[in-house]
Design an enzyme around this catalytic site. Structure first.
Site, short mmCIF file in Angstrom:
data_model
loop_
_atom_site.label_atom_id
_atom_site.label_comp_id
_atom_site.label_asym_id
_atom_site.label_seq_id
_atom_site.Cartn_x
_atom_site.Cartn_y
_atom_site.Cartn_z
N GLU A 114 -67.67 -7.53 83.09
CA GLU A 114 -68.97 -7.38 82.42
C GLU A 114 -68.88 -6.43 81.23
O GLU A 114 -68.10 -5.49 81.27
CB GLU A 114 -70.00 -6.78 83.42
CG GLU A 114 -70.04 -7.48 84.74
CD GLU A 114 -71.05 -6.86 85.71
OE1 GLU A 114 -71.64 -5.82 85.37
OE2 GLU A 114 -71.23 -7.43 86.80
N LYS A 116 -69.83 -3.23 79.22
CA LYS A 116 -70.40 -1.96 79.66
C LYS A 116 -71.42 -1.52 78.61
O LYS A 116 -71.08 -1.10 77.51
CB LYS A 116 -69.33 -0.89 79.82
CG LYS A 116 -69.90 0.40 80.39
CD LYS A 116 -68.80 1.38 80.78
CE LYS A 116 -69.36 2.56 81.55
NZ LYS A 116 -70.31 3.35 80.78
N ASP A 118 -74.23 0.52 76.62
CA ASP A 118 -74.42 1.93 76.36
C ASP A 118 -75.91 2.24 76.36
O ASP A 118 -76.53 2.34 75.32
CB ASP A 118 -73.78 2.28 75.02
CG ASP A 118 -73.43 3.75 74.96
OD1 ASP A 118 -73.59 4.43 75.99
OD2 ASP A 118 -73.01 4.21 73.89
N TYR A 229 -77.57 -5.71 86.56
CA TYR A 229 -76.18 -6.05 86.89
C TYR A 229 -75.79 -5.75 88.33
O TYR A 229 -74.60 -5.77 88.66
CB TYR A 229 -75.20 -5.37 85.93
CG TYR A 229 -75.45 -3.89 85.72
CD1 TYR A 229 -75.41 -2.98 86.77
CD2 TYR A 229 -75.71 -3.40 84.43
CE1 TYR A 229 -75.64 -1.63 86.57
CE2 TYR A 229 -75.94 -2.04 84.22
CZ TYR A 229 -75.90 -1.17 85.29
OH TYR A 229 -76.13 0.16 85.09
N LYS A 317 -62.75 1.72 78.93
CA LYS A 317 -63.45 2.16 77.72
C LYS A 317 -62.73 1.70 76.45
O LYS A 317 -61.50 1.73 76.39
CB LYS A 317 -63.55 3.70 77.71
CG LYS A 317 -64.31 4.26 78.89
CD LYS A 317 -65.76 3.87 78.90
CE LYS A 317 -66.71 4.87 78.33
NZ LYS A 317 -66.84 6.16 78.85
N CYS A 411 -87.46 17.05 42.86
CA CYS A 411 -86.89 15.73 43.13
C CYS A 411 -85.69 15.48 42.22
O CYS A 411 -85.79 15.63 41.01
CB CYS A 411 -87.95 14.65 42.90
SG CYS A 411 -87.29 12.99 42.92
N CYS A 414 -86.72 12.80 39.45
CA CYS A 414 -87.79 12.93 38.46
C CYS A 414 -88.22 14.37 38.23
O CYS A 414 -89.12 14.62 37.44
CB CYS A 414 -88.99 12.10 38.87
SG CYS A 414 -89.82 12.80 40.31
N CYS A 429 -90.78 13.60 47.70
CA CYS A 429 -91.28 13.69 46.35
C CYS A 429 -92.59 12.92 46.32
O CYS A 429 -92.64 11.76 46.70
CB CYS A 429 -90.25 13.05 45.41
SG CYS A 429 -90.90 12.65 43.79
N CYS A 434 -91.99 8.47 40.12
CA CYS A 434 -90.56 8.75 40.34
C CYS A 434 -89.76 7.45 40.26
O CYS A 434 -90.06 6.49 40.96
CB CYS A 434 -90.36 9.40 41.70
SG CYS A 434 -88.64 9.55 42.18
S1 IVH Z 1 -72.15 -0.84 87.61
C1 IVH Z 1 -71.23 1.46 91.21
N1 IVH Z 1 -72.19 -2.35 85.46
O1 IVH Z 1 -72.15 2.79 83.30
C2 IVH Z 1 -71.54 0.69 90.01
N2 IVH Z 1 -72.63 -0.03 85.22
O2 IVH Z 1 -70.32 4.93 84.08
C3 IVH Z 1 -72.27 1.47 89.01
N3 IVH Z 1 -73.13 0.67 82.93
O3 IVH Z 1 -74.29 4.52 85.48
C4 IVH Z 1 -72.75 0.80 87.84
N4 IVH Z 1 -72.95 -1.32 82.02
O4 IVH Z 1 -75.30 3.32 83.44
C5 IVH Z 1 -72.33 -1.10 85.97
N5 IVH Z 1 -72.22 -3.80 83.64
C6 IVH Z 1 -72.35 -2.57 84.15
C7 IVH Z 1 -72.69 -1.46 83.34
C8 IVH Z 1 -72.80 -0.21 83.91
C9 IVH Z 1 -73.21 -0.05 81.81
C10 IVH Z 1 -73.34 2.11 83.03
C11 IVH Z 1 -74.32 2.55 84.09
C12 IVH Z 1 -73.53 3.45 84.99
C13 IVH Z 1 -72.44 3.91 84.08
C14 IVH Z 1 -71.26 4.34 84.89
#
Ligand code: IVH
Length: 669
Positions: A114, A116, A118, A229, A317, A411, A414, A429, A434
């Site tokens: 999946e 991740k 932010d 998720y 990451k 400014c 101007c 300004c 301007c």
């Molecule tokens: S699973 C035990 N799935 O990442 C499983 N987390 O570093 C916990 N996050 O607190 C979460 N995308 O805020 C999961 N596809 C994803 C995610 C995800 C982002 C975040 C979430 C979690 C943090 C953990």
């Protein structure tokens, strides 16, 4: 209204409001004014209190935000919200897989991969399919109850959909991530800068800040989204794989990320990690890696947790999109409403595959906080498509650094006075003449919502400006066909057309003209209020603070912006030019021949043939006005079914009361 009709009306209103929610929040293309939207919402709220029904939990009235809280109450998660172990190198991903194979004594493990996201992790409780509570992660055991705020997220179902995949459980905790897309984030920040508010550093902070608002009405105005998720505890049904859970979530109507895939082995996971990494910058939202999860729930169970992390999942990451470079110079740019934005001009550097030589420094406070100076070596960062920003100064204790940055008091374009309005972080300004702002002002002046001068788009107004044929919106009225023809590629016919449409704009409606001036905080609605109140541009120009703040919807901030605008000498000169050109804005006079001219109406009780809004539109189109309460000036009180206290008041005051049928006759129906 009888009960059947009311029930139908309630359902219609819900659909209409959902539709306008989508136009506003998802398509960014509202069709009705805020005031009109509020009216629909109030009508629905009123009907819902009188006729409570079973669908109330999923009604749009539940999403508008409730009364502000003084603090969030805490919420104990029924099952703990864990976090993820991180991997930064490919090798760590293989090690993870080898470890799991060893522990489970198997040759191969199937995963789900999946993106991740932010954003911010949340826990949502659904009881018998109804969303009842939602909380932040907090320390994993206890979070904050943000139910009201979560309800404002339009993509979050307030009621689970019936689905072929899985029955609706009696109780379930659903886990997901609240986030903000990059484009709406940029837009929100632009607006905040314009309004002199501190911009958010990135979409994640914007999402977090919006979710943690004590006033959910503010949250409701923020473009938040959610992906789900996973689940915590669940009663009534069970699953055997994570993939099945995702299918069920999707079937119940929850947004599940389309990029989630099944990965039959670790090599597929690595391939997925690279592929998603490559498309990272093209996604509409920020991701900072991918998450691998063991698909089999039985295996997840066997593997268990280690401290706060499940052994069966891994966050892989992406490398940070950061780089180090030197700031050559700090310059100040002037934006549309005159906002001064400091910008770092840097030695060009490659950040995540893109050459970058400028970074926004947001505002003076931000520069002070990070102590950024010319000549400094700095770490810069690009989050997706977001404009790069300076993360920090590498060596802030170095000797011989240049002096602290100071915002200019004039400014840079101007030389006019620069002001910092009370309670704002941005300097601006205020000079309508301007050059940096002018092209945009002229475009705005001619735009559709303003004077609607056909043929005068962004390009032509810039061209006219650069050729010094016009310097401000008032100069438009002194243009001649011959002058326009001096420009490159101007045909005789189009020049004449432009002259004609400018001539047509000599007697604009007063409200359009006020809006066209581009006074800060004065949008179309405020311009209408001002036009109604002051009746002429001269009266508005002479208005003082007290004359303005007496208007219901105008606070001190808007009022001082208006007063300041008309006090600025350069703006005074432009206003004089308008007068010399014979520009006379017209107060919208309803012709005395209009059938309802001079008549004012108050409605009480429900009408059979139409809703309040329709009635109001009809009355106004026929030259009448609609009041919310009975006053001495009321001509008619229209009494529908179950009239309220307004009827008694009208009787006491001796005001003519008419029935719905009589009203219909009056309006010719
Ligand atoms: S699973 C035990 N799935 O990442 C499983 N987390 O570093 C916990 N996050 O607190 C979460 N995308 O805020 C999961 N596809 C994803 C995610 C995800 C982002 C975040 C979430 C979690 C943090 C953990």
């Amino acid at each position: 209204m009888d009960e059947d009709r009311t029930i139908k009306k309630i359902s219609e209103l819900r659909k209409t409001i959902e539709y306008h929610n989508r136009r506003y929040y998802q398509q960014d293309a509202p069709e009705i004014s805020d005031a009109e939207y509020d009216r629909l919402m109030r009508e629905l709220q009123e009907l819902e209190t009188r006729y409570p029904d079973d669908d109330i939990d999923s009604s749009p009235t539940q999403r508008v935000g409730a009364a502000p809280l003084s603090k969030f109450s805490s919420f104990s998660h029924p099952s703990p919200m864990l976090s993820l172990a991180n991997a930064f190198f490919e090798e760590e991903i293989f090690e993870f897989n080898n470890r799991l194979k060893r522990m489970a004594s198997v040759d191969k493990i199937s995963y789900v991969a999946e993106p991740k996201l932010d954003g911010l992790a949340v826990n949502l409780i659904y009881e018998k399919g109804i969303f009842t509570k939602g909380a932040t992660r907090g320390d994993g055991a206890t979070g904050e109850d943000i139910t009201q705020n979560l309800k404002t997220i339009s993509s979050l179902p307030l009621r689970m959909k019936k689905s072929a995949q899985a029955a609706i459980p009696d109780f379930v905790e659903i886990r997901g991530e609240v986030y903000m897309e990059k484009e709406p984030f940029e837009k929100l920040n632009r607006r905040r800068r314009e309004d002199g508010e501190e911009p958010f550093a990135n979409p994640r902070n914007a999402a977090a800040g919006s979710l943690r608002q004590l006033d959910s009405k503010i949250t409701a105005r923020r473009p938040l989204n959610i992906f789900l998720y996973g689940i915590g505890s669940i009663q009534g049904i069970s699953f055997s794989t994570h993939w099945e859970i995702l299918q069920a979530l999707s079937g119940w109507g929850f947004p599940v990320n389309k990029l989630i895939e099944q990965a039959p082995g670790i090599n597929t996971c690595i391939e997925y990690f690279k592929r998603i990494g490559d498309m990272r910058n093209t996604l509409p939202y920020d991701i900072d890696g991918v998450v691998l999860k063991v698909d089999s729930l039985a295996l997840q169970n066997t593997l268990g947790n280690i401290s706060r992390n499940p052994r069966w999942a891994l966050a892989c990451k992406f490398p940070a999109q950061q780089a180090t470079t030197i700031i050559k110079e700090i310059i100040v740019q002037v934006g549309r409403m005159g906002t001064l934005t400091p910008v770092a001009v840097m030695e060009p550097v490659n950040v995540g595959g893109v050459m970058v030589s400028r970074a926004t420094l947001h505002n003076e406070d931000e520069i002070r906080k990070k102590d950024i100076r010319e000549g400094d070596t700095v770490v810069i960062q690009r989050a997706g498509d977001v404009i790069p920003e300076v993360v920090k100064v590498v060596d802030p204790d170095k000797k011989g650094r240049k002096k602290e940055f100071e915002m200019p008091d004039k400014c840079p374009e101007c030389n006019s006075e620069v002001v910092k309005l009370e309670g704002e972080v941005a300097y601006r300004c205020v000079n309508l003449a301007c050059p940096a702002q002018l092209k945009e002002h002229i475009r705005h002046f001619a735009s559709r919502g303003a004077l609607d001068i056909e043929g005068l788009g962004e390009k032509l107004s810039a061209q006219l400006f650069d050729a010094k044929l016009i310097a401000d919106p008032a100069d438009l009225y002194f243009l001649t066909k011959e002058k326009i023809l001096e420009l490159d590629r101007q045909a005789d016919k189009s020049a004449q057309n432009l002259i004609d449409s400018i001539a047509r704009a000599k007697n604009p409606p007063l409200d359009k003209f006020i809006y066209a001036l581009g006074i800060r905080h004065v949008g179309e609605r405020t311009a209408k209020l001002l036009a109604e109140r002051f009746g002429s541009i001269e009266n508005l120009m002479a208005a003082e603070m007290e004359d303005l703040t007496i208007i219901n919807e105008i606070g001190p901030e808007i009022a001082s912006s208006i007063v300041e605008f008309f006090h600025e000498p350069k703006n005074k000169a432009v206003m004089k030019k308008f007068a010399n050109a014979g520009v006379i804005p017209q107060k919208k006079e309803i012709s005395n021949n209009a059938p309802l001219a001079g008549k004012s109406f108050v409605f009480t009780g429900a009408m059979k043939s139409m809703g309040r809004n329709d009635a109001k539109d009809i009355v106004e189109n026929l030259g009448g006005t609609v009041q919310s309460g009975v006053t001495k000036k009321t001509t008619y009180v229209v009494a529908g079914a179950e009239p309220g206290s307004k009827l008694d008041k009208a009787k006491k005051a001796g005001i003519k009361i008419i029935s719905e049928a009589e009203f219909l006759k009056l309006i010719g129906k």
